[in-house]
Design a protein around this motif. Structure first.
Motif, PDB file in Angstrom:
ATOM      1  N   ARG A 265      -6.239   6.162   6.704  1.00 34.08           N
ATOM      2  CA  ARG A 265      -7.035   5.109   6.067  1.00 34.08           C
ATOM      3  C   ARG A 265      -6.134   4.078   5.374  1.00 34.08           C
ATOM      4  NH1 ARG A 265     -12.646   6.337   4.852  1.00 34.08           N
ATOM      5  NH2 ARG A 265     -12.609   4.339   3.770  1.00 34.08           N
ATOM      6  N   GLN A 266      -5.053   4.550   4.767  1.00 30.93           N
ATOM      7  CA  GLN A 266      -4.156   3.626   4.056  1.00 30.93           C
ATOM      8  C   GLN A 266      -3.322   2.808   5.044  1.00 30.93           C
ATOM      9  OE1 GLN A 266      -2.653   5.281   0.080  1.00 30.93           O
ATOM     10  NE2 GLN A 266      -3.320   7.137   1.123  1.00 30.93           N
ATOM     11  N   LEU A 267      -2.943   3.423   6.154  1.00 29.55           N
ATOM     12  CA  LEU A 267      -2.245   2.662   7.205  1.00 29.55           C
ATOM     13  C   LEU A 267      -3.158   1.551   7.730  1.00 29.55           C
ATOM     14  CD1 LEU A 267      -0.646   5.617   9.223  1.00 29.55           C
ATOM     15  CD2 LEU A 267       0.637   3.871   7.956  1.00 29.55           C
TER      16      LEU A 267
ATOM     17  N   PRO B 105       0.579  -0.486  11.483  1.00 31.83           N
ATOM     18  CA  PRO B 105       0.667  -1.591  10.522  1.00 31.83           C
ATOM     19  C   PRO B 105       1.913  -2.437  10.827  1.00 31.83           C
ATOM     20  CG  PRO B 105       1.241   0.498   9.475  1.00 31.83           C
ATOM     21  CD  PRO B 105       0.818   0.825  10.872  1.00 31.83           C
ATOM     22  N   SER B 106       1.900  -3.677  10.377  1.00 32.28           N
ATOM     23  CA  SER B 106       2.955  -4.598  10.815  1.00 32.28           C
ATOM     24  C   SER B 106       4.299  -4.327  10.151  1.00 32.28           C
ATOM     25  CB  SER B 106       2.519  -6.038  10.559  1.00 32.28           C
ATOM     26  OG  SER B 106       2.227  -6.210   9.190  1.00 32.28           O
ATOM     27  N   ARG B 107       4.307  -3.772   8.954  1.00 37.22           N
ATOM     28  CA  ARG B 107       5.601  -3.537   8.301  1.00 37.22           C
ATOM     29  C   ARG B 107       5.511  -2.382   7.325  1.00 37.22           C
ATOM     30  NH1 ARG B 107       5.549  -8.187   4.118  1.00 37.22           N
ATOM     31  NH2 ARG B 107       3.355  -8.696   4.120  1.00 37.22           N
TER      32      ARG B 107
ATOM     33  N   ILE C 108       0.867  -1.181   0.000  1.00 37.29           N
ATOM     34  CA  ILE C 108       0.000   0.000   0.000  1.00 37.29           C
ATOM     35  C   ILE C 108       0.906   1.233   0.000  1.00 37.29           C
ATOM     36  CG2 ILE C 108      -1.731   1.317   1.289  1.00 37.29           C
ATOM     37  CD1 ILE C 108      -2.789  -1.336   0.108  1.00 37.29           C
ATOM     38  N   GLY C 109       0.629   2.159  -0.920  1.00 36.77           N
ATOM     39  CA  GLY C 109       1.415   3.386  -0.976  1.00 36.77           C
ATOM     40  C   GLY C 109       1.856   3.698  -2.394  1.00 36.77           C
ATOM     41  N   GLU C 110       2.555   4.827  -2.612  1.00 36.46           N
ATOM     42  CA  GLU C 110       3.028   5.590  -1.496  1.00 36.46           C
ATOM     43  C   GLU C 110       1.921   6.456  -0.926  1.00 36.46           C
ATOM     44  OE1 GLU C 110       5.723   9.054  -2.634  1.00 36.46           O
ATOM     45  OE2 GLU C 110       5.684   7.940  -4.526  1.00 36.46           O
ATOM     46  N   THR C 111       1.985   6.612   0.401  1.00 35.67           N
ATOM     47  CA  THR C 111       1.033   7.415   1.144  1.00 35.67           C
ATOM     48  C   THR C 111       1.830   8.147   2.223  1.00 35.67           C
ATOM     49  OG1 THR C 111      -0.881   7.329   2.626  1.00 35.67           O
ATOM     50  CG2 THR C 111       0.552   5.409   2.638  1.00 35.67           C
ATOM     51  N   GLY C 112       1.235   9.176   2.800  1.00 40.22           N
ATOM     52  CA  GLY C 112       1.969   9.876   3.857  1.00 40.22           C
ATOM     53  C   GLY C 112       1.538  11.310   3.984  1.00 40.22           C
TER      54      GLY C 112
ATOM     55  N   ARG D 187      -4.748  -5.879   5.785  1.00 44.42           N
ATOM     56  CA  ARG D 187      -4.340  -6.849   4.766  1.00 44.42           C
ATOM     57  C   ARG D 187      -2.954  -7.434   5.018  1.00 44.42           C
ATOM     58  NH1 ARG D 187      -7.304  -7.058   0.095  1.00 44.42           N
ATOM     59  NH2 ARG D 187      -9.380  -6.303   0.522  1.00 44.42           N
ATOM     60  N   ASP D 188      -2.312  -6.995   6.097  1.00 45.88           N
ATOM     61  CA  ASP D 188      -0.940  -7.407   6.388  1.00 45.88           C
ATOM     62  C   ASP D 188      -0.014  -7.163   5.192  1.00 45.88           C
ATOM     63  OD1 ASP D 188       1.142  -8.327   7.972  1.00 45.88           O
ATOM     64  OD2 ASP D 188       0.894 -10.407   7.298  1.00 45.88           O
ATOM     65  N   LEU D 189      -0.148  -5.979   4.613  1.00 46.19           N
ATOM     66  CA  LEU D 189       0.727  -5.578   3.513  1.00 46.19           C
ATOM     67  C   LEU D 189       1.684  -4.499   4.019  1.00 46.19           C
ATOM     68  CD1 LEU D 189      -1.784  -5.258   0.526  1.00 46.19           C
ATOM     69  CD2 LEU D 189       0.079  -6.924   0.726  1.00 46.19           C
ATOM     70  N   PRO D 190       2.891  -4.440   3.463  1.00 42.97           N
ATOM     71  CA  PRO D 190       3.787  -3.341   3.848  1.00 42.97           C
ATOM     72  C   PRO D 190       3.252  -2.005   3.330  1.00 42.97           C
ATOM     73  CG  PRO D 190       4.767  -4.661   2.091  1.00 42.97           C
ATOM     74  CD  PRO D 190       3.506  -5.357   2.494  1.00 42.97           C
ATOM     75  N   VAL D 191       3.546  -0.938   4.074  1.00 43.52           N
ATOM     76  CA  VAL D 191       3.114   0.391   3.662  1.00 43.52           C
ATOM     77  C   VAL D 191       4.352   1.207   3.258  1.00 43.52           C
ATOM     78  CG1 VAL D 191       3.085   1.229   6.060  1.00 43.52           C
ATOM     79  CG2 VAL D 191       1.776   2.445   4.322  1.00 43.52           C
ATOM     80  N   ILE D 192       4.234   1.905   2.126  1.00 43.27           N
ATOM     81  CA  ILE D 192       5.332   2.746   1.617  1.00 43.27           C
ATOM     82  C   ILE D 192       5.001   4.184   1.989  1.00 43.27           C
ATOM     83  CG2 ILE D 192       6.549   3.547  -0.446  1.00 43.27           C
ATOM     84  CD1 ILE D 192       5.543   0.844  -1.768  1.00 43.27           C
TER      85      ILE D 192
END
Ligand SMILES: [Zn+2]
Ligand SMILES: [Zn+2]
Length: 257
Positions: free
Chosen positions: A115-117, A147-149, A92-96, A123-128
């Motif tokens: 919301r994206q975090l 989020p986990s990662r 998910i991302g990039e967001t911030g 979904r247990d997806l990494p966030v950028i």
């Protein structure tokens, strides 16, 4: 082998020679690219999917950039959720938050980021994460959703944010900015980040590293940034390439088709 952990291959500046750009990256030893799927705004989300579907060494993401936060409608989160399930979408991302440009009102940036975090966590997806002049609020929002990662991309922040993201198990990705003059504080962080948490990226077509500064950036130039950081860290280039590639694979788990 090197990996470009953050590129914008959909950018129109690649329209005339995209395949040649990718061939140069491959010839330079780049073996994976994560192309960000934001496009020019929420209506273009998923723009990286066609590139990722037609090249087995390229992956993509789904997200909304803080610059575009004010254009978000509720339905866009539905699109993002659907993309999150696509087998070539790894993050998910990039967001911030971007308080330097302030292209969208800050309260809206914060809500769209939150919301994206939350989706990344669900979904247990990494966030950028993209963050500029917003370290405090970035920390607060990550803490809120946890989020986990994740990774802070194109890192230009200070020690406090670096320490926070490393403490919670996130990664730090350096772009060509680290090669620019006057980047001493950033170089210091690139020197001390532990070897199992560091990534490199181009963020192309922006921010070409020295000696290409001022030109259009492209994934093959990740080699110049990697060479610079390996030297700063006092390790052989091969070792740094192996470390950053292992880190990428650990953070962005490839899905089975
Ligand atoms: Zn960014
Ligand atoms: Zn970017």
């Amino acid at each position: 082998m090197l990996i470009d952990s953050h590129a914008h291959l959909d950018d129109s500046r690649f329209n005339d020679d995209r395949e040649a750009v990718l061939q140069r990256a491959w010839d330079a030893g780049v073996r994976k690219i994560l192309t960000i799927g934001n496009g020019g705004g929420p209506d273009e989300m998923g723009c990286g999917v066609p590139i990722a579907e037609s090249h087995d060494w390229i992956y993509t993401s789904a997200g909304i950039h803080p610059h575009d936060a004010s254009k978000v409608e509720e339905r866009h989160y539905g699109v993002m959720e659907q993309l999150a399930g696509h087998h070539r979408v790894l993050a998910i991302g990039e967001t911030g938050l971007d308080y330097y440009y302030d292209n969208s009102p800050r309260d809206i940036q914060r809500e769209v980021f939150r919301r994206q975090l939350a989706l990344a966590k669900e979904r247990d997806l990494p966030v950028i994460i993209h963050t500029r002049d917003a370290d405090e609020d970035t920390i607060a929002l990550i803490k809120m959703e946890m989020p986990s990662r994740g990774v802070v991309h194109c890192f230009t922040s200070g020690n406090k944010l670096a320490d926070f993201v490393l403490d919670i198990g996130f990664y730090i990705s350096f772009s060509g900015i680290v090669t620019f003059p006057k980047a001493e504080a950033l170089v210091e962080i690139a020197r001390r980040v532990s070897g199992d948490r560091i990534l490199v990226e181009t963020d192309c077509p922006y921010l070409a590293p020295i000696p290409h500064r001022g030109r259009r950036n492209e994934p093959s130039f990740v080699c110049d940034t990697a060479r610079f950081i390996a030297e700063v860290r006092g390790i052989p280039r091969d070792e740094f390439a192996t470390q950053t590639s292992a880190n990428f694979d650990r953070l962005f788990t490839v899905k089975s088709a």
